[in-house]
Structure formats: structure tokens, C-alpha cells
Write an enzyme that holds these catalytic residues in place. Sequence first.
Site, short mmCIF file in Angstrom:
data_model
loop_
_atom_site.label_atom_id
_atom_site.label_comp_id
_atom_site.label_asym_id
_atom_site.label_seq_id
_atom_site.Cartn_x
_atom_site.Cartn_y
_atom_site.Cartn_z
N ASP A 3 0.86 -1.19 0.00
CA ASP A 3 0.00 0.00 0.00
C ASP A 3 0.89 1.23 0.00
O ASP A 3 2.12 1.12 -0.06
CB ASP A 3 -0.93 -0.01 1.23
CG ASP A 3 -0.17 0.20 2.54
OD1 ASP A 3 1.08 0.25 2.52
OD2 ASP A 3 -0.83 0.30 3.58
N ASP A 7 -3.28 4.56 2.76
CA ASP A 7 -3.60 4.93 4.14
C ASP A 7 -3.23 6.38 4.38
O ASP A 7 -2.10 6.80 4.08
CB ASP A 7 -2.80 4.07 5.14
CG ASP A 7 -3.30 2.62 5.19
OD1 ASP A 7 -4.46 2.38 4.80
OD2 ASP A 7 -2.52 1.75 5.62
N ASP A 47 1.40 4.78 2.32
CA ASP A 47 1.02 5.40 3.60
C ASP A 47 1.46 6.85 3.64
O ASP A 47 2.62 7.17 3.30
CB ASP A 47 1.70 4.65 4.77
CG ASP A 47 1.50 3.14 4.71
OD1 ASP A 47 0.41 2.68 5.03
OD2 ASP A 47 2.46 2.43 4.32
P1 8DG Z 1 4.24 -2.50 3.02
O1 8DG Z 1 3.04 -1.59 3.00
O2 8DG Z 1 5.25 -2.13 2.01
O3 8DG Z 1 3.84 -3.93 2.93
O4 8DG Z 1 4.98 -2.35 4.43
P2 8DG Z 1 4.77 -1.25 5.53
O5 8DG Z 1 4.46 0.08 4.92
O6 8DG Z 1 5.90 -1.32 6.47
O7 8DG Z 1 3.51 -1.81 6.31
P3 8DG Z 1 2.08 -1.16 6.60
O8 8DG Z 1 1.18 -2.30 6.95
O9 8DG Z 1 1.61 -0.26 5.54
O10 8DG Z 1 2.30 -0.36 7.93
C1 8DG Z 1 3.09 0.82 7.99
C2 8DG Z 1 3.39 1.17 9.40
O11 8DG Z 1 2.23 1.59 10.05
C3 8DG Z 1 3.91 -0.03 10.18
O12 8DG Z 1 4.99 0.40 10.98
C4 8DG Z 1 2.80 -0.41 11.08
C5 8DG Z 1 2.08 0.89 11.25
N1 8DG Z 1 0.67 0.78 11.57
C6 8DG Z 1 -0.34 0.12 10.93
N2 8DG Z 1 -1.50 0.28 11.58
C7 8DG Z 1 -1.21 1.06 12.64
C8 8DG Z 1 -1.97 1.60 13.67
O13 8DG Z 1 -3.16 1.39 13.79
N3 8DG Z 1 -1.30 2.40 14.57
C9 8DG Z 1 0.02 2.65 14.45
N4 8DG Z 1 0.60 3.43 15.34
N5 8DG Z 1 0.76 2.15 13.48
C10 8DG Z 1 0.15 1.38 12.61
O14 8DG Z 1 -0.20 -0.51 9.90
MN MN Z 2 2.70 0.39 3.79
MN MN Z 3 -0.49 0.79 5.59
#
Ligand code: 8DG
Ligand code: MN
Ligand code: MN
Length: 373
Positions: A204, A297, A206
Amino acid sequence: QQDNESEDVFSVPNYACQRRTTLQNHNTVLTEALSILAENAELNEEDGRGIAFRRAEAVLKALPRAVRKLTELKGLPCLGEHSLRIIKDILEKGVSSEVEATKQSERYKALKLLTGIFGVGAKTADRWITMGIYNLQQLQSSGPTLNQAQQAGLEHYEDLNQPVTRAEADHIGEIVRRVVLCVLPGAQLTLIGGFRRGKPTGHDVDFLITHPEEGREVGLLPKVVSLLKSQGFLLYQKTTKNSYLESEDRPTQPSSNMDRFERCFSIFRLKSHQESAEVRGNGSESRPKSWRAVRVDLVVSPISQFAFALLGWTGSKLFERELRRWAGHEKAMSLSSHALYDTKQNSYLRAASEEEIFAHLDLEYIPPSERNA
Ligand code: 8DG
Ligand code: MN
Ligand code: MN
């Protein structure tokens, strides 16, 4: 070069947040095997086992070269009996029968496939498997009730399981920045998550949004979302209000990564560039699909919490978990994406940058590109 025994033994600190873990991994065969077992445990909601395998995986990711023999791992932290057995099998035989059996198992394959649908977690997938649903065809035909997220997830299944490229992330960043600035001039948009750590692709995209004047960010997200929607960029979105109150919310659950920021989980409709649209054409038609779905996100934080939000949302997930474990176990502090609380002083520790948070925690500063634990 000397072939001294002691030089052949690796040394790695205990906590992933004390280590510099880049994307360069010299032990991919081993880490991929441990990652399968970690994922399998997570999908079966065996959290303890999942974390143990993730920690072992992260230790191997931090090594400066490939492991050649088991004895080199003597004294390394986080390598339990089970992980060592897997590593031994792979070093000696090239494969681990447990890992291969896991990959082949119908339950693992079904859990992975079903949780690959946006909005479907391990619990739902398990319930569906109990109902005899192992694949998308069975899901379509036996028709359990799907919520809106799951309906959108199923509809865009293929797109959402295609890795998002950095170019696509930047393109979405331009679209979101334009809309954010239109709603609130002076607002700031930062790419977070895996892309901030330098990953070339992600599942995704972020973003963290803030404004240099405290309070100006309040109410921003619904306006951004409705503007994006009116311009045809959103296929799905769910916005959650901010529910953080410093007075009531002393961060007491250091292992949980849920926070209370205003946020939006969305599925973006991204126009493809000409070349990629042709490559990814759906085949059956002469006209290739001109857009793809991408998970995006959005998180909003007030400037006073920005450094904590940035640190908390940059990841990796294990790095975050280890930061919180370090804070709690080694420093008697409680870290969240909102704040850092010192239990001994009974007070919050302010920080305007990630560097200051690491300093409060008595940790050497680790830049995002070295948080790939
Ligand atoms: P990817 O998308 O490339 O697979 O990897 P990523 O970017 O590291 O994973 P991600 O699932 O998009 O999550 C990004 C960061 O956000 C990761 O450190 C975890 C964090 N995170 C969530 N949900 C929540 C939440 O509800 N609260 C907090 N504080 N952090 C969160 O994914
Ligand atoms: Mn991500
Ligand atoms: Mn995410």
C-alpha cells in the site's frame, strides 16, 4: 585474511531497534523460510510464536554476510530452539521439511488467499475455512455476508495483490498533496511506511498529514476525502475520527500498535501510465484497463505529536514492536505513536524530531533506511 574462530562468530544486539537493518539481506533463503513460519503462526493467531520467528528472522537480516555454518550463530540473541532447527536443516539439506510442508498445506494456502482480500483478517478467514471456503470461487458461490471493505477488497482482489511501485506511490503523493493543500494551505504531507524506509515496492502507500500550527489539522481529513471522492479518485474509503485524549490515554499497552489518530483506509483509483496499462491489460478485451486499484492509508497528526506519529508509522512492524519493548522493559517508559511517557518521572517527554525520541530512549539514532528489521 586470518581464519580465526572468534572472528567467524557474529555479534548482534538484543533489540531490533539497536541494530541497523538495511534492505540488503545476505540470508534471504533463511529469512524467507522463517518468514513463512512466522506468517503461518500469525494467520493461526499464535502471536507468541509469530513474534519469536519474526525476531529470529530479523537477527539474520542484520548479519553482514551469509551464514555458512550453525556454529557461527553461537551467542546470537532471539534464535530459539525451533528457529535454529530450521536454520540447521536449510544449511545442511538446502530445505526445511517443516517449511515446505507449511507452504503445501491447504489451510495455510487458504488462510493466505482469504486474508489477501482487503478487510479480511485471520479470524474471518478461519471462520470461512470452517464453512468449507478455501478459495475465491467457493467464497463467491457460498456467499457469506461481506462487509463493504470486503466487497471492495474482493472486487479489486487482483489489483490489490499487485505490488505498488515507488513511481505509483509518488504519483499518488502528488494527487493527495494537491488536494490537501487545496483544503488547508500550509499543510504537510509525508510519505511513511515501507516507502520511507526505501523499499522499491509495497502493499500500500502510507501518508502522514500535519500542519505547522497546532490545531489547524482538525477536521481536515473529511474534507480531503470528499474532495478526492468528487474527483473520482476513491473506490472505497473508511475514515475514523481522532479519539486521542492525553489526560485519559496514558499509553498503557506498549505491545499494541493501534493508535487514535484521525485516519482513512482507502482504495485509490489510479490512472495507469500508457505502457503499464498495455502490459497489464486484462487480455480478454482489445482495450486495456486504463487504471488500477491501490490501497492508500492517510493519517493525520497534530504537529505536537508529529515526531511520534512519524516514528510509529515508518515501521517496520517489528522495529516498532521492538522500540516499544525496549522503552517498556529497559527504560520504564511507554511509547506510542502519540507520545512517550516516563513512568519513573510520571511525565510525558516532548520531542520535535525522531532523533529526540531515540535520545530520550537512550538509543543510537537509526535512520528510516536502516529500520528494515
Ligand atoms: P508494506 O506496506 O510495504 O507492505 O509495508 P509497511 O508500509 O511497512 O507496512 P504497513 O502495513 O503499511 O504499515 C506501515 C506502518 O504503520 C507499520 O509500521 C505499522 C504501522 N501501523 C499500521 N496500523 C497502525 C496503527 O493502527 N497504529 C500505528 N501506530 N501504526 C500502525 O499498519
Ligand atoms: Mn505500507
Ligand atoms: Mn499501511
